[in-house]
Design a protein around this motif. Sequence first.
Motif, short mmCIF file in Angstrom:
data_model
loop_
_atom_site.label_atom_id
_atom_site.label_comp_id
_atom_site.label_asym_id
_atom_site.label_seq_id
_atom_site.Cartn_x
_atom_site.Cartn_y
_atom_site.Cartn_z
N LEU A 43 43.53 31.58 47.38
CA LEU A 43 43.66 32.97 46.99
C LEU A 43 44.82 33.70 47.64
N GLN A 44 44.87 33.67 48.98
CA GLN A 44 46.04 34.24 49.83
C GLN A 44 47.37 33.65 49.37
N LYS A 45 47.36 32.05 49.28
CA LYS A 45 48.62 31.65 48.79
C LYS A 45 49.26 31.91 47.41
N ILE A 46 47.83 31.86 46.59
CA ILE A 46 48.45 32.25 45.15
C ILE A 46 49.12 33.73 45.22
N LEU A 47 48.64 34.62 45.82
CA LEU A 47 49.04 35.95 45.82
C LEU A 47 50.42 36.01 46.59
N SER A 48 50.88 35.35 47.46
CA SER A 48 51.88 35.25 48.22
C SER A 48 53.07 34.77 47.09
N TYR A 49 52.77 34.01 46.18
CA TYR A 49 53.77 33.75 45.08
C TYR A 49 54.14 34.69 44.21
N MET A 50 52.95 35.73 43.99
CA MET A 50 53.09 36.52 42.88
C MET A 50 53.69 37.83 43.36
N ASP A 51 54.22 38.71 42.39
CA ASP A 51 54.74 39.99 42.81
C ASP A 51 53.85 41.15 42.70
N GLY A 52 52.66 41.09 41.98
CA GLY A 52 51.65 42.05 42.18
C GLY A 52 50.66 41.80 42.96
N GLY A 53 49.74 42.60 42.97
CA GLY A 53 48.53 42.43 43.86
C GLY A 53 47.25 41.75 43.30
N LEU A 54 46.04 42.10 43.70
CA LEU A 54 44.99 41.32 43.03
C LEU A 54 44.80 41.22 41.64
N GLU A 55 45.28 42.66 41.18
CA GLU A 55 45.10 42.60 39.46
C GLU A 55 45.78 41.49 38.78
N THR A 56 46.72 40.80 39.21
CA THR A 56 47.52 40.07 38.84
C THR A 56 46.68 38.64 38.51
N ILE A 57 45.66 38.55 39.42
CA ILE A 57 44.91 37.20 39.25
C ILE A 57 43.40 37.50 38.64
#
Length: 134
Positions: A43-57
Amino acid sequence: EESMIKFYYRQGCGSSQKAMSWFEKYKINVDSKRIGEISKQDLQKILSYMDGGLETITKRSSMSNPQTQNSLEMLLEMNLDEGLEYLSRNAYLLRSPIVLDDNKVQVGYNMDDLRQFFPREYRRLELSTDQGFI
């Protein structure tokens, strides 16, 4: 050497099934796991690739049942570390499927976005035969 693609899916999820069929069609090997098995590290890795925060996933609150809405609201009160821990234990809050490898991620099903997971030589072949692909 291509990196292994992790594919987190939800049983009975149409988007997960479409994405799985897409990978099968192009004979791309993926490491499939139920979304409930997702780790806090992933989950940490996924967020590191995305521009937004938790709401993006996570699922959209407006399209969710009251229990899910409450959980999503609780999530907003948490710091990132708590939120990741909470999501790894309550994976039903995540959108699916989630596809990731060593340097990219795709959340939800979008055929065009999945193309980024083509092996390199496949992309070159497709580029040379289909100029409209770019």
